[in-house]
Scaffold this motif. Structure first.
Motif, short mmCIF file in Angstrom:
data_model
loop_
_atom_site.label_atom_id
_atom_site.label_comp_id
_atom_site.label_asym_id
_atom_site.label_seq_id
_atom_site.Cartn_x
_atom_site.Cartn_y
_atom_site.Cartn_z
N PRO A 29 -25.19 49.68 -2.26
CA PRO A 29 -24.03 48.79 -2.31
C PRO A 29 -24.49 47.34 -2.48
O PRO A 29 -25.54 46.95 -1.95
CB PRO A 29 -23.36 48.99 -0.95
CG PRO A 29 -24.41 49.56 -0.07
CD PRO A 29 -25.36 50.30 -0.95
N ASP A 120 -28.02 54.71 9.41
CA ASP A 120 -26.57 54.93 9.36
C ASP A 120 -25.99 54.49 8.01
O ASP A 120 -25.14 55.18 7.43
CB ASP A 120 -25.86 54.15 10.49
CG ASP A 120 -26.22 54.66 11.87
OD1 ASP A 120 -26.78 55.78 11.98
OD2 ASP A 120 -25.95 53.95 12.86
N ALA A 121 -26.47 53.35 7.54
CA ALA A 121 -25.96 52.81 6.27
C ALA A 121 -26.35 53.70 5.10
O ALA A 121 -25.54 53.95 4.19
CB ALA A 121 -26.47 51.38 6.06
N LEU A 123 -27.11 56.93 5.18
CA LEU A 123 -26.38 58.19 5.32
C LEU A 123 -24.94 58.04 4.82
O LEU A 123 -24.46 58.84 4.01
CB LEU A 123 -26.41 58.62 6.80
CG LEU A 123 -25.44 59.67 7.32
CD1 LEU A 123 -25.46 60.94 6.47
CD2 LEU A 123 -25.77 60.04 8.76
N THR A 124 -24.28 57.00 5.27
CA THR A 124 -22.90 56.75 4.85
C THR A 124 -22.81 56.55 3.34
O THR A 124 -21.95 57.10 2.67
CB THR A 124 -22.35 55.50 5.57
OG1 THR A 124 -22.52 55.66 6.98
CG2 THR A 124 -20.89 55.28 5.25
N HIS A 125 -23.75 55.75 2.82
CA HIS A 125 -23.70 55.45 1.39
C HIS A 125 -23.99 56.68 0.53
O HIS A 125 -23.47 56.80 -0.58
CB HIS A 125 -24.67 54.32 1.05
CG HIS A 125 -24.45 53.78 -0.33
ND1 HIS A 125 -23.26 53.20 -0.72
CD2 HIS A 125 -25.26 53.77 -1.43
CE1 HIS A 125 -23.35 52.85 -2.00
NE2 HIS A 125 -24.55 53.17 -2.45
N PHE A 127 -22.90 59.61 0.96
CA PHE A 127 -21.62 60.29 0.74
C PHE A 127 -20.67 59.49 -0.15
O PHE A 127 -19.99 60.05 -1.01
CB PHE A 127 -20.96 60.64 2.08
CG PHE A 127 -21.57 61.85 2.72
CD1 PHE A 127 -21.16 63.12 2.35
CD2 PHE A 127 -22.59 61.73 3.64
CE1 PHE A 127 -21.76 64.25 2.90
CE2 PHE A 127 -23.19 62.84 4.21
CZ PHE A 127 -22.77 64.11 3.83
N GLY A 128 -20.63 58.18 0.06
CA GLY A 128 -19.73 57.34 -0.74
C GLY A 128 -20.14 57.33 -2.20
O GLY A 128 -19.31 57.46 -3.11
#
Lengths: 302, 302
Positions: A29, A120-121, A123-125, A127-128
């Protein structure tokens, strides 16, 4: 396998890894991310690695006669997710490793709090970014595209990779059973490798038989890969591995050779690779590169 | 607001929270999860909380004349994600909190390693479960369903909640600017509240204007919620809050009253709520319950 052949495989994998490395940070991102977080995410993403998971997805996709480059933006998320898992595994509360692949681990450079949040960032990214590029992959039905995200979570979550890590972290040699070991190997490392292959197959529009056989192929090479890792940990060369040899034993981690001995472990790796290859020989795909990756998993020295 | 009215709101929210609590653990993965991991996930999921995020999604959905119960399996993932963020926030390397809502924090019960992995598992499952139930939500186009997952990651990731947490963790009073504070409040808490409202609106098939206005409404009540939290931290009652009053100050966290004073902070909360309500008064939705939640965010005492 002759050395000549091995050289070719390494070149083939190095070439693909290079392709991935050239673009991987483009998929992070960009807006509104605190600069120190961006730096930390890039540090770990670019800290080396074989990129074996996105390569598996691309090579499986190519085995259906397609161009692997088409799915780089989707396959790259396997590496984002894998990288988060390494950052969290290395934390003081977990494996407490100072080095990985010869470089300082994330928390040694950025501190523990930021290392947790960087994981965490990523992992989240993963999926996004997966959802973002699946939106554009319109040749697949919406149902399969959403199934891919659901599976990504299954294979990497509580019943998959994270579950394997839980048992690995809690397990101690002398207390754990062989069944615990197989659970850890199946889930902690195997699951994401299996999903990488399924991802390539699902994106290529594989039929049910092809997917089932490729999944089983992935299971076997995943287990072979992990047993080989255990073997290398015992007999390997510290310099080549980029970590302390015997560190798994020092940490009292359970390993395959601990239960079966080195020789039987080596034989098991050979058996698994042979069985894996047989599984996919008659399902109407080009097996050459998949076979080569399977071999690489046995003959690699790091 | 008269006490009678406040009692009604609390009852209305309590009723919805109860509905959510009754089913929330049914949405956890069941097979192949190590029992200790399952126990740890359930411990934190059931450790209380207002369930304000899934409630916001349901109430927004209902404001379009629909039945909020239809989207519980989707809205519940907001709480899974919120719970992971609390577990990681409480870790020794982060806020180092022993208690939350009067109960021991996850790592005090299960240890640090398992707390990290429990957070990872909840975060991962929030996305997998979201994809699972969006697959069944066929009244929406595939494009919007994948957009929802992409947005979920944006609002909760490096450019959203995690980014806010990074600045909050690294920031110290006396060093941080008012702009840093607004970044933290906008992202750390605000983003997931905004996404909760967008989720309800997107699932209801809202048009672009409605989504834009509801997003702005969410921004304002999210900021009001966070300023109110800062105010309560300074003047609140330790028992009602279930944590040490002044703990944010002890941890040298930046707060709104630190920059603007208590009185101006209170005025700002009132202004934000008023402006928020005006934004959605003429966009063709039933505003009553959304207004009530906005009020609750100001008048709550915990």
């Amino acid at each position: 396998m002759e050395l000549e052949k091995q050289g070719y495989i390494n070149q083939f994998l190095t070439e693909k890894a290079k392709q991935i490395n050239e673009v991987i940070t483009e998929y992070l991102p960009n807006n509104e991310v605190p600069p120190i977080l961006k730096e930390s995410m890039e540090y770990s993403l670019l800290a080396g690695g074989k990129r074996i998971r996105p390569i598996l997805a691309m090579v499986t996709y190519e085995s259906f006669g397609k161009d692997g480059n088409e799915i780089i933006p989707i396959a790259i998320n396997l590496e984002l997710l894998h990288t988060y898992s390494l950052i969290h595994d290395d934390l003081p509360a977990m494996d407490n490793d100072d080095y990985r692949r010869g470089k300082l681990t994330n928390h040694k450079v950025f501190g523990e709090a930021l290392a947790i949040l960087t994981g965490d960032a990523l992992l989240t990214h993963a999926f996004g970014n997966m959802a973002k590029y699946l939106r554009e992959f319109k040749q697949l039905s919406p149902d399969i595209r959403l199934q891919i995200i659901e599976e990504f979570a299954q294979y990497s979550g509580a019943a998959g990779m994270v579950g394997g890590q839980v048992l690995d972290t809690l397990g101690e040699q002398g207390k754990s059973t062989f069944e615990d070991l197989i659970y850890v190997h199946t889930h902690k490392t195997g699951d994401l490798l299996v999903f990488s292959i399924r991802l390539g197959a699902l994106l290529a529009g594989a039929n049910e038989t092809q997917i089932a056989k490729l999944t089983e192929f992935g299971r076997k090479i995943g287990l072979a890969f992990q047993i080989q890792d255990d073997i290398l940990d015992v007999i390997g060369d510290s310099k080549k591995l980029g970590k302390m040899v015997g560190s798994d034993q020092n940490n009292r981690k359970i390993t395959y050779p601990f239960f079966k001995g080195i020789d039987e472990s080596k034989l098991e790796v050979g058996r698994l690779i042979k069985e894996a290859k047989q599984l996919i020989q008659d399902i109407g795909i080009q097996t050459e590169h998949l076979y080569e990756i399977a071999d690489f998993m046995v003959f690699r020295d790091k």
